[in-house]
Design a protein around this motif. Sequence first.
Motif, PDB file in Angstrom:
ATOM      1  N   PRO A 220       0.811  -1.228   0.000  1.00 50.33           N
ATOM      2  CA  PRO A 220       0.000   0.000   0.000  1.00 50.33           C
ATOM      3  C   PRO A 220       0.843   1.277   0.000  1.00 50.33           C
ATOM      4  O   PRO A 220       0.476   2.264  -0.648  1.00 50.33           O
ATOM      5  CB  PRO A 220      -0.818  -0.119   1.291  1.00 50.33           C
ATOM      6  N   VAL A 221       1.966   1.272   0.707  1.00 45.10           N
ATOM      7  CA  VAL A 221       2.823   2.456   0.722  1.00 45.10           C
ATOM      8  C   VAL A 221       3.439   2.697  -0.661  1.00 45.10           C
ATOM      9  O   VAL A 221       3.507   3.836  -1.139  1.00 45.10           O
ATOM     10  CB  VAL A 221       3.923   2.334   1.793  1.00 45.10           C
ATOM     11  N   VAL A 222       3.863   1.625  -1.315  1.00 42.76           N
ATOM     12  CA  VAL A 222       4.405   1.768  -2.671  1.00 42.76           C
ATOM     13  C   VAL A 222       3.337   2.324  -3.604  1.00 42.76           C
ATOM     14  O   VAL A 222       3.610   3.228  -4.408  1.00 42.76           O
ATOM     15  CB  VAL A 222       4.950   0.421  -3.186  1.00 42.76           C
ATOM     16  N   ARG A 223       2.120   1.791  -3.501  1.00 41.60           N
ATOM     17  CA  ARG A 223       1.025   2.323  -4.314  1.00 41.60           C
ATOM     18  C   ARG A 223       0.817   3.816  -4.038  1.00 41.60           C
ATOM     19  O   ARG A 223       0.618   4.624  -4.957  1.00 41.60           O
ATOM     20  CB  ARG A 223      -0.272   1.564  -4.026  1.00 41.60           C
ATOM     21  N   GLY A 224       0.858   4.180  -2.752  1.00 45.06           N
ATOM     22  CA  GLY A 224       0.683   5.572  -2.383  1.00 45.06           C
ATOM     23  C   GLY A 224       1.791   6.453  -2.947  1.00 45.06           C
ATOM     24  O   GLY A 224       1.538   7.565  -3.410  1.00 45.06           O
ATOM     25  N   CYS A 225       3.014   5.948  -2.902  1.00 45.45           N
ATOM     26  CA  CYS A 225       4.147   6.699  -3.460  1.00 45.45           C
ATOM     27  C   CYS A 225       3.964   6.940  -4.952  1.00 45.45           C
ATOM     28  O   CYS A 225       4.212   8.054  -5.452  1.00 45.45           O
ATOM     29  CB  CYS A 225       5.452   5.940  -3.205  1.00 45.45           C
ATOM     30  N   TYR A 226       3.520   5.923  -5.661  1.00 46.97           N
ATOM     31  CA  TYR A 226       3.301   6.082  -7.095  1.00 46.97           C
ATOM     32  C   TYR A 226       2.162   7.054  -7.379  1.00 46.97           C
ATOM     33  O   TYR A 226       2.201   7.834  -8.342  1.00 46.97           O
ATOM     34  CB  TYR A 226       3.020   4.727  -7.742  1.00 46.97           C
ATOM     35  N   GLY A 227       1.122   7.012  -6.541  1.00 49.94           N
ATOM     36  CA  GLY A 227       0.029   7.955  -6.701  1.00 49.94           C
ATOM     37  C   GLY A 227       0.499   9.390  -6.491  1.00 49.94           C
ATOM     38  O   GLY A 227       0.140  10.295  -7.254  1.00 49.94           O
ATOM     39  N   LEU A 228       1.310   9.614  -5.451  1.00 51.57           N
ATOM     40  CA  LEU A 228       1.846  10.954  -5.183  1.00 51.57           C
ATOM     41  C   LEU A 228       2.808  11.391  -6.277  1.00 51.57           C
ATOM     42  O   LEU A 228       2.869  12.568  -6.635  1.00 51.57           O
ATOM     43  CB  LEU A 228       2.541  10.961  -3.823  1.00 51.57           C
ATOM     44  N   SER A 229       3.562  10.435  -6.810  1.00 49.96           N
ATOM     45  CA  SER A 229       4.483  10.749  -7.899  1.00 49.96           C
ATOM     46  C   SER A 229       3.712  11.223  -9.132  1.00 49.96           C
ATOM     47  O   SER A 229       4.060  12.234  -9.750  1.00 49.96           O
ATOM     48  CB  SER A 229       5.323   9.513  -8.254  1.00 49.96           C
ATOM     49  N   ALA A 230       2.659  10.488  -9.471  1.00 52.22           N
ATOM     50  CA  ALA A 230       1.849  10.866 -10.639  1.00 52.22           C
ATOM     51  C   ALA A 230       1.174  12.217 -10.418  1.00 52.22           C
ATOM     52  O   ALA A 230       1.122  13.068 -11.325  1.00 52.22           O
ATOM     53  CB  ALA A 230       0.813   9.791 -10.925  1.00 52.22           C
ATOM     54  N   LEU A 231       0.645  12.426  -9.203  1.00 56.79           N
ATOM     55  CA  LEU A 231      -0.004  13.699  -8.892  1.00 56.79           C
ATOM     56  C   LEU A 231       0.983  14.864  -8.994  1.00 56.79           C
ATOM     57  O   LEU A 231       0.680  15.909  -9.584  1.00 56.79           O
ATOM     58  CB  LEU A 231      -0.596  13.641  -7.484  1.00 56.79           C
ATOM     59  N   SER A 232       2.172  14.685  -8.444  1.00 55.58           N
ATOM     60  CA  SER A 232       3.195  15.741  -8.489  1.00 55.58           C
ATOM     61  C   SER A 232       3.597  16.048  -9.926  1.00 55.58           C
ATOM     62  O   SER A 232       3.782  17.216 -10.296  1.00 55.58           O
ATOM     63  CB  SER A 232       4.415  15.317  -7.674  1.00 55.58           C
ATOM     64  N   MET A 233       3.736  15.005 -10.735  1.00 58.24           N
ATOM     65  CA  MET A 233       4.087  15.219 -12.137  1.00 58.24           C
ATOM     66  C   MET A 233       2.968  15.947 -12.865  1.00 58.24           C
ATOM     67  O   MET A 233       3.213  16.813 -13.721  1.00 58.24           O
ATOM     68  CB  MET A 233       4.391  13.882 -12.812  1.00 58.24           C
ATOM     69  N   GLY A 234       1.733  15.600 -12.547  1.00 58.32           N
ATOM     70  CA  GLY A 234       0.599  16.284 -13.166  1.00 58.32           C
ATOM     71  C   GLY A 234       0.580  17.763 -12.823  1.00 58.32           C
ATOM     72  O   GLY A 234       0.343  18.610 -13.692  1.00 58.32           O
TER      73      GLY A 234
END
Length: 300
Positions: A220-234
């Motif tokens: 779940p933390v890895v998923r969260g990191c990827y979600g935050l990464s995508a959001l930051s890039m957006g």
Amino acid sequence: MIVTSSSPRLRPWIELLRWNKPTGRLILLVPAAWALWLAPSAPPDLKLLVQIVVGGLTVSGAGCIANDLWDQRFDGKVERTKSRPLARGVIKQGRALALLLLLLILSLSIVLTLPLNSLLLCLALAVAALPPILLYPSAKRWFPYPQGVLALCWGFAVLIPWAASEASLNLTSPALIGCWLSTFFWTFGFDTVYAMADRRDDAELGLNSSALSLGDAVVPVVRGCYGLSALSMGVAAASTGVGAAFWPFWILATVLMQISCSPLRQQQASMAVFSKHFSQQVLIGTLLWIGLVMARAIQP
């Protein structure tokens, strides 16, 4: 790079630099590419692009050697790393150290070829990057989340290209901040997955990793990191007014990041699963870069 039987003397050195595993070299260049195409002066000129690629490869090689020198006495006891050249004794420690120093000097010389208006800033960033790069291999001995130290190292792959391109660092720029945060979260995520392959060996040796420290929360933390990464890039891309061509790539990359996590929960998840995940992140990160390139190319 393919290592053949015709290069037995070179093979250990190629393995030491991880040139036989190009995925790990490419994954460092991806954030640098993001930065160069998010910067206000994007796209970069060819000379700067070559300088960043060569500099990234030399720093990456230096980091691999530093890692193996720090971990020489542990690597032979870890399944994934026991065949590394220093661990099996086919390269002497002194020679590896000499190559490390040579690569650091080469990295510095590449910085010195950057445009004069950005030289001092880039040199300061390169010097600032050196301690965490050399410290990271030891972090697993004293810090529960050494992958966070690596993520900080990866952040310089954003800062230095940006500084070289713009001759400044506007720390209030949403594009720069977003690109840095995207890189940080993405790196923490994929390196945590990479560390999942070593959990049993690391626990027996008393070493730390975020994969161990997070326990059952790791996926779940890895998923969260990827979600935050995508959001930051957006956010970073939107702040630059990047064209509509970027967003289908962003959506696809965001979805693929989450899909890539699904096999990690399987009880039979093996080293091959974790290695595949690592390779997938290179492709996903490159997908984001292609989106930026295309959007910049068709902007009026």
